[in-house]
Enzyme design. Sequence first.
Site, PDB file in Angstrom:
ATOM      1  N   ASP A  53       0.841  -1.192   0.000  1.00 59.47           N
ATOM      2  CA  ASP A  53       0.000   0.000   0.000  1.00 59.47           C
ATOM      3  C   ASP A  53       0.876   1.242   0.000  1.00 59.47           C
ATOM      4  OD1 ASP A  53      -2.911   1.068   0.756  1.00 59.47           O
ATOM      5  OD2 ASP A  53      -1.416   2.190   1.901  1.00 59.47           O
ATOM      6  N   TYR A  58       3.030   9.635   0.143  1.00 64.46           N
ATOM      7  CA  TYR A  58       3.973   8.968   1.055  1.00 64.46           C
ATOM      8  C   TYR A  58       5.432   9.099   0.580  1.00 64.46           C
ATOM      9  CZ  TYR A  58      -0.158   6.332   2.756  1.00 64.46           C
ATOM     10  OH  TYR A  58      -1.371   5.944   3.243  1.00 64.46           O
ATOM     11  N   LYS A  88      -2.706   6.024  -4.137  1.00 66.73           N
ATOM     12  CA  LYS A  88      -3.803   6.956  -3.805  1.00 66.73           C
ATOM     13  C   LYS A  88      -3.584   8.345  -4.390  1.00 66.73           C
ATOM     14  CE  LYS A  88      -3.948   4.527   0.588  1.00 66.73           C
ATOM     15  NZ  LYS A  88      -2.529   4.378   0.961  1.00 66.73           N
ATOM     16  N   HIS A 121      -7.624   9.508  -1.776  1.00 64.92           N
ATOM     17  CA  HIS A 121      -6.996   9.373  -0.450  1.00 64.92           C
ATOM     18  C   HIS A 121      -7.862   9.965   0.676  1.00 64.92           C
ATOM     19  CE1 HIS A 121      -2.713   9.013   1.397  1.00 64.92           C
ATOM     20  NE2 HIS A 121      -3.628   8.660   2.271  1.00 64.92           N
TER      21      HIS A 121
END
Length: 324
Positions: A53, A58, A88, A121
């Site tokens: 994920d 990120y 996302k 997200h």
Amino acid sequence: MASEPSTKIPLKTLSSGHNMPIVAVGTSGLSFDPDNAKGVIIEAIKIGYRHFDTACSYGSEGALGEAIAEALQLGLIESRADVFITSKLWCTDNHPEHVLSAIKTSLSNLKMDYLDLYLIHWPISTIPGPVTFPLKREEVMPLDLKGVWKAMEQCQNLGLTRSIGVSNFTTKKLEELIQFAKIPPAVNQVEMNLAWQQQKLKEYCTKKGITITAHSPLGGQNRFYPNLVLTSDVLKEIADAKGKSIAQISLRWILEQGVGIVVKSFNKERLKQNLEIFNWELTEAERAKIRSIQQRKGVTTEIMLASEGSLTSVDFADIDIVET
Ligand code: A2P
């Protein structure tokens, strides 16, 4: 022939018809330790993880892509199709005209030609631009959910992702989405753990055929709020009596809810431990104790927003994610 992983993770069939390994490794802190990132993912693949994920925000898409490429070279997996990759769409791209370029950027970071799952997200849109966190309050804009979802559907129709879904959506937001969705969301990834059990959302999603995946399943680790899961006395008591760790009790409970899990660990032993949850069960008495744990949501809209400034074009209620 790829070597067999030590643990085989069960699959869950999504409403899109595609199979998702029910436990994923979260990569949201990996960019803080880029030297270690590739090693953690390769170790996870050796242990048996096949679902990873990530998210544009990120900063871990590049390392994840490199790790998958290396795992292929090492023969740990046979093909790209052996792994399930979720990414996302960040709030700055939460605009109909930015979705396509955002997924293409994620694919380019990952050096892949498709995602398995692409999620909105947050139900929050901010002024387009580079990824920012926390979000500036005055940059939060009304979300054109209908337009964004249409663009998400286009991503799936173009084969850029196998399935589409959302993250941090309440039943109210899902209800709004379902009114116009031609492709229903396959997944809603939300905070779910023993300190925020999400029973209302779970019942709603089960009825609508939306698979929940639990993020922060161990209560999350961050500077915003104390971890109420790993420090719980109730869980320690259950764990000690059962010869399991608190993390395993927590993950097993989530598994028994019939939902997926995104768990983060950058430690080999804990990565292993977190998969030793498939061949035993909680008792009814243990489940009853768990139901009595005090509930408190950790991941809130407030922690997404900068402390200074004020919302100018949306009401807080429009972007709140606490289920009432
Ligand atoms: P570490 O990487 O040192 O293992 P969440 O998935 O709820 O966001 O929580 C992730 C946090 O929980 C990480 O900081 C991770 O630290 C820690 N963690 C992961 N697995 C375990 C485990 N089995 N026991 C204790 N802590 C764990």
